[in-house]
Design an enzyme around this catalytic site. Structure first.
Site, PDB file in Angstrom:
ATOM      1  N   SER A  48      78.341 -36.805 -66.014  1.00 39.42           N
ATOM      2  CA  SER A  48      77.443 -37.958 -65.914  1.00 39.42           C
ATOM      3  C   SER A  48      77.581 -38.653 -64.565  1.00 39.42           C
ATOM      4  CB  SER A  48      77.724 -38.938 -67.054  1.00 39.42           C
ATOM      5  OG  SER A  48      77.498 -38.304 -68.293  1.00 39.42           O
ATOM      6  N   ASN A  49      78.800 -38.666 -64.002  1.00 40.51           N
ATOM      7  CA  ASN A  49      79.010 -39.292 -62.694  1.00 40.51           C
ATOM      8  C   ASN A  49      78.343 -38.514 -61.572  1.00 40.51           C
ATOM      9  OD1 ASN A  49      81.011 -41.751 -62.691  1.00 40.51           O
ATOM     10  ND2 ASN A  49      81.703 -40.360 -64.299  1.00 40.51           N
ATOM     11  N   TYR A 143      80.760 -32.011 -74.799  1.00 41.36           N
ATOM     12  CA  TYR A 143      80.814 -33.279 -74.071  1.00 41.36           C
ATOM     13  C   TYR A 143      80.310 -34.376 -74.997  1.00 41.36           C
ATOM     14  CZ  TYR A 143      80.072 -36.413 -70.011  1.00 41.36           C
ATOM     15  OH  TYR A 143      80.094 -37.449 -69.105  1.00 41.36           O
ATOM     16  N   LYS A 172      85.401 -32.954 -73.976  1.00 40.73           N
ATOM     17  CA  LYS A 172      85.621 -34.182 -73.204  1.00 40.73           C
ATOM     18  C   LYS A 172      85.146 -35.335 -74.070  1.00 40.73           C
ATOM     19  CE  LYS A 172      84.548 -36.511 -68.844  1.00 40.73           C
ATOM     20  NZ  LYS A 172      83.504 -37.501 -68.739  1.00 40.73           N
ATOM     21  N   ILE A 215      89.608 -36.037 -68.144  1.00 41.76           N
ATOM     22  CA  ILE A 215      88.495 -35.806 -67.209  1.00 41.76           C
ATOM     23  C   ILE A 215      87.864 -37.177 -67.041  1.00 41.76           C
ATOM     24  CG2 ILE A 215      86.383 -34.529 -66.730  1.00 41.76           C
ATOM     25  CD1 ILE A 215      87.232 -32.495 -68.881  1.00 41.76           C
TER      26      ILE A 215
END
Length: 310
Positions: A48-49, A143, A172, A215
């Site tokens: 997402s970053n 995720y 994650k 993470i």
């Protein structure tokens, strides 16, 4: 069965753009190398970053390939590349997993589709991830990030069911739920299914609960501090590790208040001599010159000072 990523700490790397929202490859390279020099176990491209959903398919392939090439050419062949391959259709997600493999990624991190939340029952979520894993040429990871999936939050039973798939090797958990982390780690060894909290404020707590590491976005700013916590944990120096962990927890909160992705880029630009704070719309940029007047920035300054002392 496919093997999961090794334990350690991974960074969902931000991507840098110029003022025209075009990829700024010199700054991306500088960032990847600083993270690798900071000791990261691997780099997640297009978490997402990494503004994955704001990139074209070609840009996604290009940035994965560029990351792998940058690491290899600078002696960091052992640093893994994980690729975010989330999309809103099963078909496109499968395509992105194939693209990720072709571009040099070792694992794919798959976000649950969220355009039609009422349709995404546990059974449908399980069907989606299994179909993607069946088709993916590289191992996949689940995720779970309710903030970016319209509130969809996979519970430990759903993730545990998926963990039985031979090509699904980890998760994650950006939900930051330590109870969920512990329920999964107590059922599956990290050698079979690796569980990574997706937040720095759950880093050491997750390790104590049997996680494989983290993470986390804050690694973009202070990779060496995350390396230090991991080393102290392995040495059994829990009190020392917890003292640093407390600062990371405050730092996690601070970057969320400074501006998320835009805030991270502004912090990196201000403190490490590369990159500009541009993001792709509709995200909002943060002016590095405004940081000093932000009441949360003092926490980040302290962390950067500690990082530079290591």
């Amino acid at each position: 069965m496919s093997a999961p990523p090794p334990p350690g700490f991974y960074v969902p790397a931000v991507l840098f753009f110029n003022e025209h929202e075009e990829l700024d490859f010199p700054s991306i390279k500088a960032h990847i190398l600083r993270l690798a020099q900071g000791g990261v176990t691997g780099v997640l491209i297009q978490g997402s970053n990494g503004e994955a959903q704001l990139l074209s398919r070609e840009e996604r392939k290009e940035t994965i390939s560029f990351a792998r090439k940058t690491l290899n050419e600078n002696g960091f062949n052992n640093v893994l590349v994980i690729a975010g391959t989330g999309a809103q259709s099963t078909r496109e997600t499968k395509q992105l997993c194939t693209d990720a493999k072709d571009a040099g990624a070792t694992y794919a991190l798959v976000l649950t589709p969220s355009t039609f939340p009422p349709q995404m029952s546990p059974d449908n979520i399980i069907r989606f991830h299994r179909e993607v894993a069946d088709a993916s040429p590289i191992p996949t990871m689940i995720y779970n990030f309710p903030t970016v999936t319209a509130g969809l939050d996979l519970d430990s039973d759903t993730i545990a069911t998926l963990a039985e798939h031979p090509n699904i090797v980890g998760t994650k958990l950006s939900c930051g739920n330590i109870g969920k982390t512990h329920r999964l780690t107590s059922r599956f060894p990290s050698s079979q299914f690796a569980v990574y909290p997706g937040r720095s404020d759950a880093y050491l707590h997750g390790l104590l609960a049997g996680s494989a590491g983290t993470i986390a976005a804050l690694v973009n700013v202070v990779p060496k501090l995350h390396a230090r916590v991991y080393q102290l944990f392995k040495e059994g120096k829990t009190d020392e590790a917890m003292a640093i962990q407390a600062k990371l927890g405050h730092g996690d909160w601070a970057i969320s208040k400074i501006g998320g992705i835009g805030g991270i880029k502004a912090i990196v630009s201000k403190n490490f001599g590369y990159g500009q704070p541009f993001v792709r719309g509709p995200l909002k940029a943060v002016d590095p010159n405004s940081l000093q007047s932000n009441k949360f920035y003092g926490v980040i300054e302290e962390l950067v000072t500690l990082e530079n002392e290591i």
